[in-house]
Design a protein around this motif. Sequence first.
Motif, PDB file in Angstrom:
ATOM      1  N   SER A 199      -2.062   9.873  -4.444  1.00 19.24           N
ATOM      2  CA  SER A 199      -2.629   9.759  -3.093  1.00 19.24           C
ATOM      3  C   SER A 199      -3.926  10.548  -2.987  1.00 19.24           C
ATOM      4  O   SER A 199      -4.931  10.059  -2.446  1.00 19.24           O
ATOM      5  CB  SER A 199      -1.619  10.269  -2.057  1.00 19.24           C
ATOM      6  N   ILE A 200      -3.913  11.777  -3.487  1.00 16.84           N
ATOM      7  CA  ILE A 200      -5.115  12.616  -3.440  1.00 16.84           C
ATOM      8  C   ILE A 200      -6.237  11.989  -4.266  1.00 16.84           C
ATOM      9  O   ILE A 200      -7.390  11.916  -3.830  1.00 16.84           O
ATOM     10  CB  ILE A 200      -4.783  14.030  -3.941  1.00 16.84           C
ATOM     11  N   MET A 204      -6.828  10.177  -0.239  1.00 17.82           N
ATOM     12  CA  MET A 204      -5.976  10.347   0.931  1.00 17.82           C
ATOM     13  C   MET A 204      -5.322  11.723   0.897  1.00 17.82           C
ATOM     14  O   MET A 204      -5.490  12.495  -0.043  1.00 17.82           O
ATOM     15  CB  MET A 204      -4.896   9.251   0.958  1.00 17.82           C
ATOM     16  N   GLU A 205      -4.529  12.018   1.936  1.00 16.69           N
ATOM     17  CA  GLU A 205      -3.682  13.205   1.922  1.00 16.69           C
ATOM     18  C   GLU A 205      -2.503  12.961   0.993  1.00 16.69           C
ATOM     19  O   GLU A 205      -2.258  11.827   0.555  1.00 16.69           O
ATOM     20  CB  GLU A 205      -3.189  13.521   3.343  1.00 16.69           C
ATOM     21  N   ARG A 206      -1.748  14.013   0.703  1.00 15.82           N
ATOM     22  CA  ARG A 206      -0.614  13.880  -0.228  1.00 15.82           C
ATOM     23  C   ARG A 206       0.401  12.826   0.212  1.00 15.82           C
ATOM     24  O   ARG A 206       1.063  12.210  -0.619  1.00 15.82           O
ATOM     25  CB  ARG A 206       0.099  15.226  -0.393  1.00 15.82           C
ATOM     26  N   ASP A 207       0.514  12.615   1.514  1.00 15.62           N
ATOM     27  CA  ASP A 207       1.498  11.635   1.996  1.00 15.62           C
ATOM     28  C   ASP A 207       0.883  10.250   2.194  1.00 15.62           C
ATOM     29  O   ASP A 207       1.501   9.374   2.804  1.00 15.62           O
ATOM     30  CB  ASP A 207       2.130  12.127   3.294  1.00 15.62           C
ATOM     31  N   GLY A 208      -0.323  10.037   1.664  1.00 18.06           N
ATOM     32  CA  GLY A 208      -1.019   8.767   1.891  1.00 18.06           C
ATOM     33  C   GLY A 208      -0.254   7.560   1.404  1.00 18.06           C
ATOM     34  O   GLY A 208      -0.019   6.600   2.164  1.00 18.06           O
ATOM     35  N   SER A 327      -9.506   3.236   1.329  1.00 19.54           N
ATOM     36  CA  SER A 327     -10.188   4.265   0.532  1.00 19.54           C
ATOM     37  C   SER A 327     -10.589   3.772  -0.853  1.00 19.54           C
ATOM     38  O   SER A 327     -11.398   4.412  -1.535  1.00 19.54           O
ATOM     39  CB  SER A 327      -9.296   5.505   0.394  1.00 19.54           C
TER      40      SER A 327
END
Length: 368
Positions: A199-200, A204-208, A327
């Motif tokens: 995700s990162i 995105m954020e870790r929970d993406g 993204s």
Amino acid sequence: MDLKVENGCIKEDKGLGWGKSLPVQSVQEIVRNGYQSVPERYIQEIKDRPSSISSESLQASLQIPIIDFSLLAKGDEHETRKLDLACKEWGFFQIRNHGVQVKILQKMKAAMAAFFELPLMEKKKFAMGANDLEGYGQAYVVSEEQKLDWCDLVALKTLPLEQRNLNFWPLNLPGFKEAVEEYSIEVQKVAEEINANLSILMGMERDGLKRHQGELKQLMRMNYYPPCSSPDLVVGVSPHSDGGSLTVLLQDDDIIGLQIKHKGEWIPVKPIPNALVVNIGDAIEIMSNGVYKSIEHQAITNEKKARISAAAFAHVDDELEIGPLDSMVDDPHRPPMYKKIKYIDYIRQVLARKMDGKAHTDLVKIQT
């Protein structure tokens, strides 16, 4: 199953869940009964037989990446870059220091071995239903004419707990349920941490990915590859890519069986004792807009020894739609390369055909 693509959606007869597979003879029983020659249905066409793998010098230089999972989980930049490169160039990697205790790995292997050593009539109590891919049998058997894999399997929905169908679990086999339960929970933690790191990397954020995939579901496929007197004529599992998000594989420590296709060559994956093999599935390839690759792979057989393995498939929530994430799209430099599609529709079309390399992702690729 009759499948038809309309506007990126796959239409099918309802009520079949993920799909079905035709019942076939147990390969293990063929071997137990002292076969004189490989049955015709298992002899692959010449073009589909295991090709001679690359030279020893090439094998030495082409090994899939090895990642220290404990460092990755701590946010180590070097291991994160290795993960990024592995997913872009290989689609496969092995992980060490993954946190799953050795005794849990050993118990899982012992549980699988014990199941496959049961008498055939006992295993048949857990046979796949007419319209189900869960249970004991073979998968991807869609016609009476197709060539078959030299492999028996039992497939179980392991997570979430409420989706388990214990009718397919050999509850009378001592230690089986406990071993599979314990292993499935631990290996799901591994998949979730890798997803967070991806995700990162995908901006995105870790929970993406979790937000886009929902709660990851897990299907466990336990494989038994009997020895074969003519391993050059058969395949253990036909070339394919995995339709899910991630696959975490527990393989035999002593016998090479997995091969992956890398730059046109079939490369053997040498087992590292107590390591796990991870590969990218089609869903991640689609969501990453082709940046990360689901890779064609196959299993070969051994002339002298049987081999077992357990593949834990992490799957997207059935009702969610997958497609290139914002993204990962950069018009005009990297426009969307895949259509959006509901995940259950995609996985049904994967399971409704015999294994056929990377053919399934072609269904949702945008033709330019």
